[in-house]
Design a protein around this motif. Structure first.
Motif, PDB file in Angstrom:
ATOM      1  N   GLY A 219      -0.135  -4.091   9.780  1.00 37.46           N
ATOM      2  CA  GLY A 219       0.531  -1.293   9.640  1.00 37.46           C
ATOM      3  C   GLY A 219       1.469  -1.504   8.657  1.00 37.46           C
ATOM      4  O   GLY A 219       1.536  -0.425   8.333  1.00 37.46           O
TER       5      GLY A 219
ATOM      6  N   SER B 238       4.184   1.200  11.632  1.00 35.19           N
ATOM      7  CA  SER B 238       3.179   0.712  12.630  1.00 35.19           C
ATOM      8  C   SER B 238       3.945   0.403  14.005  1.00 35.19           C
ATOM      9  O   SER B 238       3.508   0.480  14.683  1.00 35.19           O
ATOM     10  CB  SER B 238       2.134  -0.282  12.241  1.00 35.19           C
ATOM     11  OG  SER B 238       1.947  -0.636  12.994  1.00 35.19           O
TER      12      SER B 238
ATOM     13  N   SER C  16       5.435   7.718   5.502  1.00 37.36           N
ATOM     14  CA  SER C  16       4.892   7.123   4.396  1.00 37.36           C
ATOM     15  C   SER C  16       4.846   6.038   3.385  1.00 37.36           C
ATOM     16  O   SER C  16       4.185   4.668   3.879  1.00 37.36           O
ATOM     17  CB  SER C  16       4.180   7.877   3.643  1.00 37.36           C
ATOM     18  OG  SER C  16       4.819   8.399   2.773  1.00 37.36           O
TER      19      SER C  16
ATOM     20  N   VAL D 104       4.301   2.826   6.090  1.00 29.24           N
ATOM     21  CA  VAL D 104       3.305   2.110   6.182  1.00 29.24           C
ATOM     22  C   VAL D 104       2.690   1.269   5.224  1.00 29.24           C
ATOM     23  O   VAL D 104       2.285   1.608   3.651  1.00 29.24           O
ATOM     24  CB  VAL D 104       1.896   3.363   6.135  1.00 29.24           C
ATOM     25  CG1 VAL D 104       0.620   3.525   6.619  1.00 29.24           C
ATOM     26  CG2 VAL D 104       2.096   4.173   7.517  1.00 29.24           C
ATOM     27  N   VAL D 105       2.063  -0.226   5.009  1.00 30.25           N
ATOM     28  CA  VAL D 105       2.081  -1.137   4.487  1.00 30.25           C
ATOM     29  C   VAL D 105       0.386  -1.578   4.980  1.00 30.25           C
ATOM     30  O   VAL D 105       0.376  -2.560   6.209  1.00 30.25           O
ATOM     31  CB  VAL D 105       2.816  -1.795   4.571  1.00 30.25           C
ATOM     32  CG1 VAL D 105       2.574  -2.922   2.692  1.00 30.25           C
ATOM     33  CG2 VAL D 105       4.456  -1.136   3.900  1.00 30.25           C
ATOM     34  N   ASN D 106      -0.999  -1.798   4.285  1.00 28.70           N
ATOM     35  CA  ASN D 106      -1.596  -1.766   4.855  1.00 28.70           C
ATOM     36  C   ASN D 106      -1.642  -3.334   4.322  1.00 28.70           C
ATOM     37  O   ASN D 106      -2.156  -3.731   3.076  1.00 28.70           O
ATOM     38  CB  ASN D 106      -3.252  -1.246   4.384  1.00 28.70           C
ATOM     39  CG  ASN D 106      -4.215  -1.748   4.865  1.00 28.70           C
ATOM     40  OD1 ASN D 106      -3.886  -3.050   5.652  1.00 28.70           O
ATOM     41  ND2 ASN D 106      -4.986  -0.954   4.364  1.00 28.70           N
ATOM     42  N   GLN D 107      -1.362  -4.431   5.450  1.00 30.45           N
ATOM     43  CA  GLN D 107      -1.459  -6.006   4.628  1.00 30.45           C
ATOM     44  C   GLN D 107      -3.211  -6.695   5.418  1.00 30.45           C
ATOM     45  O   GLN D 107      -2.635  -7.858   5.386  1.00 30.45           O
ATOM     46  CB  GLN D 107      -0.454  -6.733   5.384  1.00 30.45           C
ATOM     47  CG  GLN D 107       1.073  -5.802   4.654  1.00 30.45           C
ATOM     48  CD  GLN D 107       2.006  -5.894   5.587  1.00 30.45           C
ATOM     49  OE1 GLN D 107       2.953  -7.020   5.663  1.00 30.45           O
ATOM     50  NE2 GLN D 107       2.582  -5.217   6.330  1.00 30.45           N
TER      51      GLN D 107
ATOM     52  N   THR E  49      -6.344   2.068   5.748  1.00 32.22           N
ATOM     53  CA  THR E  49      -5.025   2.077   6.297  1.00 32.22           C
ATOM     54  C   THR E  49      -5.247   2.839   7.473  1.00 32.22           C
ATOM     55  O   THR E  49      -3.810   2.374   8.721  1.00 32.22           O
ATOM     56  CB  THR E  49      -4.550   2.675   5.238  1.00 32.22           C
ATOM     57  OG1 THR E  49      -4.711   2.048   4.048  1.00 32.22           O
ATOM     58  CG2 THR E  49      -3.315   2.768   5.746  1.00 32.22           C
TER      59      THR E  49
ATOM     60  N   ALA F 284      -5.803  -0.050  10.294  1.00 28.27           N
ATOM     61  CA  ALA F 284      -4.672  -1.356   9.971  1.00 28.27           C
ATOM     62  C   ALA F 284      -3.322  -0.777  10.533  1.00 28.27           C
ATOM     63  O   ALA F 284      -2.680  -1.629  11.198  1.00 28.27           O
ATOM     64  CB  ALA F 284      -4.088  -1.506   8.577  1.00 28.27           C
ATOM     65  N   PHE F 285      -2.844   0.635  10.508  1.00 32.46           N
ATOM     66  CA  PHE F 285      -1.970   1.334  11.347  1.00 32.46           C
ATOM     67  C   PHE F 285      -1.712   1.324  12.914  1.00 32.46           C
ATOM     68  O   PHE F 285      -1.023   0.330  13.626  1.00 32.46           O
ATOM     69  CB  PHE F 285      -1.869   2.806  10.641  1.00 32.46           C
ATOM     70  CG  PHE F 285      -0.251   3.492  11.226  1.00 32.46           C
ATOM     71  CD1 PHE F 285       0.571   3.316  10.467  1.00 32.46           C
ATOM     72  CD2 PHE F 285      -0.903   3.598  12.798  1.00 32.46           C
ATOM     73  CE1 PHE F 285       2.044   4.280  11.199  1.00 32.46           C
ATOM     74  CE2 PHE F 285       0.641   4.655  12.937  1.00 32.46           C
ATOM     75  CZ  PHE F 285       1.632   4.222  12.599  1.00 32.46           C
TER      76      PHE F 285
END
Length: 544
Positions: A74, A78, A234, A237-240, A246, A249-250
């Motif tokens: 996340g 996250s 924001s 917040v990096v959806n990987q 997202t 994922a978080f």
């Protein structure tokens, strides 16, 4: 066989069980009133009990072990926000557990309490469910923490050799098994020595945590610290997850806090070894939950603030983003010096977890919940500790690690069910306490730690039950998509499978010998003292 000493203050019941208790001691009277003869020496002071409660969560070592999950799924935000969100929910669960532990301070913990909180017709089936969920979660927790410690040591070796040290499954599993045997040996000590050993754990735990916080802030140039928008906003917040929304994922970042802040009832499992257990055990649980939640949030914020480029952490040679951040800021030698204490903290987690789990196995065996005819429900005459249960738990905990040699996917599935199984075992008695509150078979007598009959206790109970169901669903999902045999999350499948098999066994055969937590008192003098103690509790003004 029953033997009574001449002074009528100490009674030994069943010599083979090596049980000695003092009928002039309120703790022992309380335990006898609950239906159990005290079988341990009460050597844990308030400090040792609080240290035990803090140590079972690990704090800096648990965060270091699970840090990669929220960071690489996340993103940095996250890590920060999921921790405090999960911690606030854990406060409600910790308070709800502490309330029950205060009322039922036995080594069976919530397993024993669960049978007291339901009508007689349900005691065996509910006790069976809670017992197996709790044992499953505790053994998975021991294995996963020890396996994490083995990987932490290997990561340090890799960094120390500048990447030239090759980490293989055989090396990791061998170290893992060796460490568990060491913990088995340490847990074989008498309670007196366990208490002395444990009381120093909290200082290493908190000292290492604050040392990391101060060192990172002092060694990171102001210009290289991430802005608030990266840490809290924001930009972080990096959806990987390559497939999940997202928002989901978080939320996967909750795994870190839920895995760290679990096994709350471990302190309950040593309550028969704690002085003033009805006060000390629940207080230690509550203090540790609050302290771990708040200090852990601060640690996560500082680590993210000083973490450097995210891209560099995603391709870590050591396999630990936490260690890589320490190396980045304080250099290899400084990082390894700090890491040694982080590893020591993880060592303490397994030490306390094994002690707690062995007491659960002891209690479940004592109630004939295992197919051992009560073999593991006996204390050693010399140490007055359950050596059989200790070594049984030790060797069973090695098995999930051995799976890594054949299938790392299967091993990780077992490791990841820790929080799920334990938290589910906690909410069952909390739920039953509310549902059957007015049933004539249920007589819940609050202990010293009590949130009252009003909205506060009810709100905590409803919140923690709802939250546990929510995170169980989250943790049942595979973390990345598309879903393949290698990316599937098998933790829920294993948990449900174990419970289904346990109930099939129960209805096929085990119901013949398991009737739920049962009293092991068979002594007329004890029963008389118990009745007198109950009368004094019910009418204290008549005995002033």
């Amino acid at each position: 066989m029953s033997l009574e000493e001449k002074d009528d203050k100490k009674v030994v019941v069943e010599e083979s069980d090596a049980s000695v208790f003092n009928l002039s001691d309120d703790d022992d009277k309380e335990l006898v009133a609950l239906g159990y003869k005290p079988s341990f020496k009460r050597e844990f002071t308030n400090l040792a009990t609080i240290s035990f409660a803090f140590s079972i969560m690990g704090l800096c070592s648990s965060i270091a072990t699970t840090f990669n999950t929220p960071l690489t799924l996340g993103g940095p935000a996250s890590v920060v926000w999921c921790w405090i969100l999960g911690a606030c929910m854990c406060f409600t669960l910790g308070a709800s557990i502490a309330e029950i532990v205060s009322a039922y301070p036995t080594c069976g913990g919530l397993y024993t309490a669960s049978a007291q909180l339901v009508p007689k017709n349900y005691r065996a089936t509910v006790g069976w469910l809670v017992g197996w969920l709790n044992i499953l979660g505790q053994i998975a927790g021991i294995s996963s923490t020890e396996f994490g410690l083995a990987n932490m040591i290997m990561a340090a070796a890799n960094v120390g050799r500048d990447g030239e040290f090759v980490i293989t499954p055989g090396k990791v599993v061998g170290l893992f098994a060796g460490l568990l045997v060491v913990h088995g040996l340490l847990n074989s000590l008498a309670t007196r020595w366990l208490a002395k050993l444990t009381q120093g754990f909290v200082f290493v735990n908190l000292g290492t945590t604050f040392a990391i916080i101060i060192t990172l802030l002092a060694k990171t140039p102001r210009a290289e610290m991430h802005p608030a928008k990266y840490v809290f906003g924001s930009d972080g917040v990096v959806n990987q997850t390559t497939g999940w929304p997202t928002g989901l994922a978080f939320l996967f970042g909750l795994l870190s806090v839920q895995w760290t802040m679990t096994d709350y009832d471990a302190t309950a499992h040593i309550s028969e070894e704690v002085k003033r257990a009805a006060y000390a055990a629940p207080s230690a649980i509550f203090i540790a939950v609050i302290g771990t939640g708040l200090i852990g949030w601060l640690l996560n914020i500082v680590v993210i603030l000083c973490s450097g480029p995210l891209e560099a952490l995603q391709v870590s040679a050591s396999g630990s983003a936490f260690l890589d951040i320490l190396v980045l800021r304080v250099g290899k030698n400084g990082a390894l010096a700090i890491w040694a204490f982080v590893c020591l903290t993880a060592f303490f987690v397994v030490q306390t977890a094994l002690q707690a789990a062995s007491r659960t196995v002891y209690a479940f065996s004592r109630d004939h919940g295992l197919p051992d005819a009560g073999y593991f429900g006996k204390n050693n005459k010399r140490t007055l500790t359950p050596l059989r249960a200790i070594w049984f738990t030790t060797f069973v905990s090695i098995l999930p690690g051995l799976l890594d040699l054949a299938s790392p996917i299967a091993a990780n599935a077992v490791f990841s069910l820790t929080a799920m199984a334990l938290d589910m075992s906690y909410i069952v008695p909390i739920f039953c306490r509310r549902i059957f509150a007015n049933h004539p078979d249920v007589n819940f007598k609050p202990g010293p730690f009590f949130m009252g009959h009003g909205w506060l206790g009810l709100a905590c109970n409803i919140t923690c039950i709802s939250w546990t169901i929510f995170i169980t669903i989250i943790f049942s999902l595979p973390f990345v998509r598309p879903v393949t045999a290698n990316t599937m999350n098998y933790s829920s499948v294993i948990t449900v499978g174990v419970i289904v098999l346990a109930y099939l066994w129960y209805f096929a055969a085990a119901h013949n010998h398991y009737t739920g937590p049962q009293s092991n008192l068979h002594d007329s003098k004890v029963e008389a003292v118990t009745q007198d103690y109950e009368n004094k509790k019910a009418n204290p003004e008549d005995h002033s």
